[in-house]
Enzyme design. Structure first.
Site, mmCIF file in Angstrom:
data_model
loop_
_atom_site.group_PDB
_atom_site.id
_atom_site.type_symbol
_atom_site.label_atom_id
_atom_site.label_comp_id
_atom_site.label_asym_id
_atom_site.label_seq_id
_atom_site.Cartn_x
_atom_site.Cartn_y
_atom_site.Cartn_z
ATOM 1 N N SER A 1 0.834 -1.290 -0.040
ATOM 2 C CA SER A 1 -0.187 -0.066 -0.026
ATOM 3 C C SER A 1 0.845 1.212 0.065
ATOM 4 O O SER A 1 1.904 1.208 0.598
ATOM 5 C CB SER A 1 -1.097 0.011 1.186
ATOM 6 O OG SER A 1 -1.449 1.136 1.519
ATOM 7 N N TYR B 1 -1.918 -1.789 10.987
ATOM 8 C CA TYR B 1 -2.160 -2.283 9.592
ATOM 9 C C TYR B 1 -1.168 -1.843 8.656
ATOM 10 O O TYR B 1 -0.595 -2.533 7.833
ATOM 11 C CB TYR B 1 -3.673 -1.727 9.025
ATOM 12 C CG TYR B 1 -3.647 -1.861 7.474
ATOM 13 C CD1 TYR B 1 -4.018 -3.200 7.177
ATOM 14 C CD2 TYR B 1 -3.559 -0.914 6.727
ATOM 15 C CE1 TYR B 1 -4.281 -3.233 5.453
ATOM 16 C CE2 TYR B 1 -3.647 -0.785 5.287
ATOM 17 C CZ TYR B 1 -4.006 -2.153 4.958
ATOM 18 O OH TYR B 1 -3.881 -2.232 3.528
ATOM 19 N N LYS C 1 2.186 -3.962 6.735
ATOM 20 C CA LYS C 1 2.630 -3.860 5.026
ATOM 21 C C LYS C 1 4.139 -3.544 5.006
ATOM 22 O O LYS C 1 4.875 -4.089 4.292
ATOM 23 C CB LYS C 1 1.876 -2.852 4.483
ATOM 24 C CG LYS C 1 0.397 -3.149 4.123
ATOM 25 C CD LYS C 1 -0.010 -4.262 3.227
ATOM 26 C CE LYS C 1 -1.470 -4.662 2.959
ATOM 27 N NZ LYS C 1 -1.739 -5.875 2.649
HETATM 28 P P1 NAD Z 1 -11.031 -7.468 1.037
HETATM 29 O O1 NAD Z 1 -11.109 -7.442 2.409
HETATM 30 O O2 NAD Z 1 -12.169 -7.225 0.202
HETATM 31 O O3 NAD Z 1 -10.238 -8.870 0.675
HETATM 32 C C1 NAD Z 1 -9.587 -9.755 1.435
HETATM 33 C C2 NAD Z 1 -9.926 -10.764 1.439
HETATM 34 O O4 NAD Z 1 -9.219 -11.861 2.130
HETATM 35 C C3 NAD Z 1 -11.272 -11.179 2.068
HETATM 36 O O5 NAD Z 1 -12.258 -11.945 1.030
HETATM 37 C C4 NAD Z 1 -11.357 -11.984 3.331
HETATM 38 O O6 NAD Z 1 -12.200 -12.835 3.790
HETATM 39 C C5 NAD Z 1 -9.979 -12.750 2.893
HETATM 40 N N1 NAD Z 1 -9.092 -13.159 4.161
HETATM 41 C C6 NAD Z 1 -8.606 -12.390 5.097
HETATM 42 N N2 NAD Z 1 -7.647 -13.036 5.797
HETATM 43 C C7 NAD Z 1 -7.874 -14.300 5.420
HETATM 44 C C8 NAD Z 1 -7.234 -15.369 5.885
HETATM 45 N N3 NAD Z 1 -6.300 -15.570 6.919
HETATM 46 N N4 NAD Z 1 -6.976 -16.686 5.067
HETATM 47 C C9 NAD Z 1 -7.877 -16.726 3.698
HETATM 48 N N5 NAD Z 1 -8.626 -15.539 3.490
HETATM 49 C C10 NAD Z 1 -8.508 -14.220 4.323
HETATM 50 O O7 NAD Z 1 -9.841 -6.358 0.921
HETATM 51 P P2 NAD Z 1 -9.261 -5.802 -0.592
HETATM 52 O O8 NAD Z 1 -9.556 -4.310 -0.689
HETATM 53 O O9 NAD Z 1 -9.708 -6.559 -1.615
HETATM 54 O O10 NAD Z 1 -7.827 -5.909 -0.390
HETATM 55 C C11 NAD Z 1 -6.806 -6.852 -0.653
HETATM 56 C C12 NAD Z 1 -5.643 -6.545 -0.258
HETATM 57 O O11 NAD Z 1 -4.990 -5.260 -1.052
HETATM 58 C C13 NAD Z 1 -5.170 -6.431 1.188
HETATM 59 O O12 NAD Z 1 -3.839 -7.291 1.525
HETATM 60 C C14 NAD Z 1 -5.018 -5.161 1.389
HETATM 61 O O13 NAD Z 1 -4.273 -4.779 2.644
HETATM 62 C C15 NAD Z 1 -4.470 -4.679 0.242
HETATM 63 N N6 NAD Z 1 -4.707 -3.209 -0.048
HETATM 64 C C16 NAD Z 1 -6.131 -2.810 -0.289
HETATM 65 C C17 NAD Z 1 -6.370 -1.604 -0.395
HETATM 66 C C18 NAD Z 1 -7.810 -0.980 -0.413
HETATM 67 O O14 NAD Z 1 -7.904 0.406 -0.362
HETATM 68 N N7 NAD Z 1 -8.856 -1.754 -0.474
HETATM 69 C C19 NAD Z 1 -5.323 -0.417 -0.498
HETATM 70 C C20 NAD Z 1 -3.877 -0.953 -0.288
HETATM 71 C C21 NAD Z 1 -3.629 -2.448 -0.284
HETATM 72 C C1 UD1 Z 2 -7.105 4.247 4.179
HETATM 73 C C2 UD1 Z 2 -5.619 4.067 4.726
HETATM 74 C C3 UD1 Z 2 -4.842 3.065 3.929
HETATM 75 C C4 UD1 Z 2 -5.618 1.859 3.362
HETATM 76 C C5 UD1 Z 2 -6.753 2.316 2.770
HETATM 77 C C6 UD1 Z 2 -7.721 1.188 2.035
HETATM 78 C C7 UD1 Z 2 -5.235 5.524 6.407
HETATM 79 C C8 UD1 Z 2 -4.328 6.729 6.863
HETATM 80 N N1 UD1 Z 2 -4.921 5.249 5.217
HETATM 81 O O1 UD1 Z 2 -6.712 5.244 3.092
HETATM 82 O O2 UD1 Z 2 -3.765 2.592 4.388
HETATM 83 O O3 UD1 Z 2 -4.890 1.206 2.267
HETATM 84 O O4 UD1 Z 2 -7.617 3.118 3.732
HETATM 85 O O5 UD1 Z 2 -8.297 0.493 3.175
HETATM 86 O O6 UD1 Z 2 -6.304 5.330 7.118
HETATM 87 N N2 UD1 Z 2 -13.005 10.637 3.773
HETATM 88 C C9 UD1 Z 2 -14.140 11.498 4.018
HETATM 89 N N3 UD1 Z 2 -15.239 11.042 4.154
HETATM 90 C C10 UD1 Z 2 -15.560 9.764 4.797
HETATM 91 C C11 UD1 Z 2 -14.346 8.969 4.341
HETATM 92 C C12 UD1 Z 2 -13.257 9.216 3.820
HETATM 93 O O7 UD1 Z 2 -13.734 12.923 3.841
HETATM 94 O O8 UD1 Z 2 -16.271 9.608 5.097
HETATM 95 C C13 UD1 Z 2 -11.665 11.162 3.245
HETATM 96 C C14 UD1 Z 2 -10.369 11.085 4.198
HETATM 97 O O9 UD1 Z 2 -10.333 11.828 4.858
HETATM 98 C C15 UD1 Z 2 -9.380 11.019 2.888
HETATM 99 C C16 UD1 Z 2 -10.299 10.584 1.649
HETATM 100 O O10 UD1 Z 2 -11.549 10.806 1.848
HETATM 101 O O11 UD1 Z 2 -8.849 12.137 2.788
HETATM 102 C C17 UD1 Z 2 -9.971 8.956 1.320
HETATM 103 O O12 UD1 Z 2 -10.237 8.321 2.682
HETATM 104 P P1 UD1 Z 2 -10.272 6.619 2.410
HETATM 105 O O13 UD1 Z 2 -11.040 5.843 1.365
HETATM 106 O O14 UD1 Z 2 -10.374 6.081 4.065
HETATM 107 O O15 UD1 Z 2 -8.681 6.043 2.068
HETATM 108 P P2 UD1 Z 2 -7.322 6.512 2.796
HETATM 109 O O16 UD1 Z 2 -7.507 7.268 4.098
HETATM 110 O O17 UD1 Z 2 -6.692 7.212 1.705
#
Ligand code: NAD
Ligand code: UD1
Length: 340
Positions: free
Chosen positions: A127, A152, A156
């Protein structure tokens, strides 16, 4: 013969979209997911889009015996994409051990299984949170890693180090670390998308639920930041664009000749968009108003961060292509399908 790929967390948000792109590119996919944050019905969506139902193991990656069984029952896995993790930043502050255990033990178990089962490469979901508050934007992969602001985020950083150390020890595996910026949107078919658990923390699911009338109004967390309109700036990347990068990364690891053992890539558009600009893009794209108000800053938020994706553009030959308004339309279509 088509490569066989294990997708952990494959019924989750990014995992399901990546599974679709892998299948479309001719890969065979085996999913493992414990369904802690997803629904098994996602497999129906994947099947509707691709015509293929991927093999599915309901199981927990923190359990080595489950993985042992999986590799026996599904021989010939060439690569892993590890999405499985817990990802709620706030919850990780409340329950740090759960986060360290789930995210780190999952990764360690997968790495341990790789050499014994002839798995050549692992793509890891990292991330942009590893950069903390950047000194300069756009930010590239050479920027310093800052002290993590949540357990969290720390998982990473530690995961990236575990992978580097394992490869440096001489383990016969390659890895690509993908640092995602802010993944948003849903598949254009509206068959799969993000399924937030409870009240969403992230901006776009909160926004679409507000537009649908499930939530009264969206609170913008602060409008007194040092940005043109005072709201925070992010790099919102379409989930299908993001998914496609995984397919390219996997191909590079498994079939590329001249690749380094561990590589890291930013996955973003290169464009920063403020929270207000995103709301406007949604309203313009869908014609639906999003009631919103300005609230206090959210603790731990980064003021502005967007990617320099040049390395991914040049080395992977990957580029984010989706227009943000199309992405918002897809997010809205998915919300409408989920119901109001
Ligand atoms: P998500 O929660 O939708 O998907 C993760 C999946 O992993 C879920 O289906 C959950 O049931 C499964 N899971 C969790 N722990 C498990 C385990 N121990 N064994 C088997 N399955 C397990 O999340 P996502 O948004 O698809 O994120 C996927 C990856 O990307 C994660 O590693 C997350 O940290 C990373 N990531 C996501 C974002 C974001 O904004 N969505 C940003 C940066 C990084
Ligand atoms: C957050 C996490 C990041 C993680 C990602 C996906 C932090 C600091 N970062 O990113 O590590 O990978 O989520 O889970 O927590 N916002 C509003 N109103 C809302 C929701 C969000 O104004 O109701 C704003 C937030 O202040 C931010 C932007 O929207 O400025 C994006 O927020 P969000 O979607 O939560 O993602 P990040 O905070 O960027």
């Amino acid at each position: 013969m088509a490569h066989k790929i294990l997708v952990t967390g494959g019924t989750g948000y990014i995992g399901s979209h990546t599974t679709v792109e892998l299948i479309n590119a001719g890969y065979e996919v085996v999913i493992i997911d414990n369904l802690s944050n997803s629904n098994v019905k996602v497999l129906d969506g994947i099947e509707k889009i691709t015509g293929v139902r991927p093999a599915f193991v309901e199981g927990d990656c923190t359990d080595l015996a489950t993985l042992d069984r999986l590799f026996k029952e599904h021989p010939g896995i060439d690569g892993i994409i590890n999405f499985a993790a817990s990802k709620a930043v706030g919850e990780s502050v409340q329950r740090p051990l759960l986060y360290y255990r789930n995210n780190l033990v999952t990764l360690i178990n997968l790495l341990e299984e790789m050499p014994a089962n002839g798995v050549k490469g692992i793509v890891f979901s990292s991330s942009c949170t590893v950069y903390g508050e950047p000194d300069v934007n756009p930010i590239d992969e050479t920027a310093p890693i800052k002290e993590a602001t949540s357990p969290y985020g720390n998982t990473k950083q530690i995961s990236e180090e575990i992978i580097r150390d394992f490869v440096a020890s001489g383990a016969p595996v390659k890895s690509i670390l993908l640092r995602y910026f802010n993944p948003v949107g849903a598949h254009p078919s509206a068959e799969i998308g993000e399924l937030p658990n409870g009240v969403p923390n992230n901006l776009v699911p909160y926004l679409t639920q507000t537009a649908a009338g499930i939530r009264k109004e969206l609170t913008i967390f602060g409008d007194d930041y040092n940005t043109p309109d005072g709201t925070c700036i992010r790099d919102f990347i379409d989930v299908t664009d993001l998914a496609k990068a995984h397919v390219i990364a996997m191909k590079r690891m498994l079939d590329g000749e001249d690749t380094r053992a561990v590589e890291v890539f930013n996955l973003g558009t290169g464009n920063g968009l403020s929270v207000l600009q995103l709301i406007n893009a949604f309203e313009h794209a869908t014609g639906v108003k999003v009631p919103h108000k300005i609230g206090a800053r959210r603790e731990g938020d980064i003021e502005k961060i967007w990617a320099d994706p040049k390395k991914a553009n040049e080395v992977l030959g990957w580029k984010a292509e989706m227009d943000i308004e199309d992405t918002m339309r897809n997010a809205w279509r998915w919300q409408c399908k989920l119901g109001k």
